[in-house]
Design an enzyme around this catalytic site. Sequence first.
Site, PDB file in Angstrom:
ATOM      1  N   PRO A   2       0.894  -1.204   0.137  1.00 34.17           N
ATOM      2  CA  PRO A   2      -0.119   0.046   0.162  1.00 34.17           C
ATOM      3  C   PRO A   2       0.640   1.284   0.087  1.00 34.17           C
ATOM      4  O   PRO A   2       1.963   1.374   0.637  1.00 34.17           O
ATOM      5  CB  PRO A   2      -0.751  -0.109   1.421  1.00 34.17           C
ATOM      6  CG  PRO A   2      -0.780  -1.532   1.787  1.00 34.17           C
ATOM      7  CD  PRO A   2       0.665  -1.973   1.100  1.00 34.17           C
ATOM      8  N   GLU A   3       0.181   2.308  -0.811  1.00 29.48           N
ATOM      9  CA  GLU A   3       1.030   3.587  -0.741  1.00 29.48           C
ATOM     10  C   GLU A   3       0.449   4.474   0.387  1.00 29.48           C
ATOM     11  O   GLU A   3      -0.558   4.084   0.908  1.00 29.48           O
ATOM     12  CB  GLU A   3       1.158   4.239  -2.141  1.00 29.48           C
ATOM     13  CG  GLU A   3       1.713   3.111  -3.162  1.00 29.48           C
ATOM     14  CD  GLU A   3       1.877   3.886  -4.393  1.00 29.48           C
ATOM     15  OE1 GLU A   3       2.262   5.000  -4.425  1.00 29.48           O
ATOM     16  OE2 GLU A   3       2.014   3.198  -5.438  1.00 29.48           O
ATOM     17  N   LYS A  52       4.126   4.876   5.213  1.00 28.15           N
ATOM     18  CA  LYS A  52       3.911   3.460   5.132  1.00 28.15           C
ATOM     19  C   LYS A  52       3.604   2.991   6.546  1.00 28.15           C
ATOM     20  O   LYS A  52       3.450   1.760   6.678  1.00 28.15           O
ATOM     21  CB  LYS A  52       4.438   2.471   4.111  1.00 28.15           C
ATOM     22  CG  LYS A  52       4.315   3.162   2.786  1.00 28.15           C
ATOM     23  CD  LYS A  52       5.211   2.510   1.880  1.00 28.15           C
ATOM     24  CE  LYS A  52       5.139   2.927   0.568  1.00 28.15           C
ATOM     25  NZ  LYS A  52       5.832   1.834  -0.624  1.00 28.15           N
ATOM     26  N   ARG A 254      11.940  -2.786  -8.867  1.00 24.97           N
ATOM     27  CA  ARG A 254      10.683  -2.468  -8.991  1.00 24.97           C
ATOM     28  C   ARG A 254      10.388  -1.987 -10.673  1.00 24.97           C
ATOM     29  O   ARG A 254      11.317  -1.285 -10.977  1.00 24.97           O
ATOM     30  CB  ARG A 254      10.083  -1.626  -8.228  1.00 24.97           C
ATOM     31  CG  ARG A 254      10.062  -1.993  -6.669  1.00 24.97           C
ATOM     32  CD  ARG A 254       9.090  -3.025  -6.546  1.00 24.97           C
ATOM     33  NE  ARG A 254       7.717  -2.664  -6.918  1.00 24.97           N
ATOM     34  CZ  ARG A 254       6.808  -2.058  -6.003  1.00 24.97           C
ATOM     35  NH1 ARG A 254       7.290  -1.712  -4.785  1.00 24.97           N
ATOM     36  NH2 ARG A 254       5.798  -1.794  -6.372  1.00 24.97           N
TER      37      ARG A 254
END
Length: 265
Positions: A2-3, A52, A254
């Site tokens: 999650p951001e 986060k 990523r």
Amino acid sequence: MPEGHTIHKIARDHGKLLTGRTVRVTSPQGRFAGDAERVDGAVLDKIEPHGKHLFYHWSTGEVGHVHLGLFGKFKVHTGDDRPEPRGAVRMRLVADSATIDLAGPTACSIDDPSVRTEILGRLGPDPIKPRQSKQKMFDKISRSKRGIGDLLMDQSVVAGVGNVYRAEALFVCGIHPLQPGINLDIAELEALWVTITAMLRKGVKDGRIVTVERSELDIPNGVRIKRGEATYAYKRDHCLRCGTEIQLLAIQNRTSYHCPTCQPG
């Protein structure tokens, strides 16, 4: 993972159900049992998000810490709906208004407040929070030869930015992800801060990531923007604005997305 907008929304939504109330804290899975006993039956004063991370401030003076990581998820049961825990529930929070289960987090602990202070000291500013100083972000970027696409994912530079917001903020600002941080001027840094802040705060308000302006889509007002149409470059085959084929780069394991026309190197 999650951001930052998701974490802030969790803190806001769960806070409405739990803060100011006596909370039963247990660990059905068992891995959190010792820590759970330390605050079981205490009052939860507030839930504080930063980037986060979530911090739970208890009336005992201790502070809980949760980082969801890649696999952590919350399940909320409201009212009298209190089902038996399903799966490996690390932490269960039960108040008069809700039962909240947490499974699969990277971190879940009850600590002395000094641990929260140490974690926050490692993190960059969180653009969602008011009165955050952007200078720490600017200083770290300006001194680094690393690519800006790498730097924006470093939580010690700016907290809460993940893969989607990285791609979209760089696109809107017209900055190539491999541009070394040291090469960015103050106007570009200011533009990045303003863009990231606006995107993350909009994400909290909407409960989802939508970075495109509706005026750039052929979608009537009131019609929900589909997930695949909600970004300019992220996971698109072609740039929304110019139609150029989106290029992919591997940055710190990523996938980064950019338009070579709108974001020249």
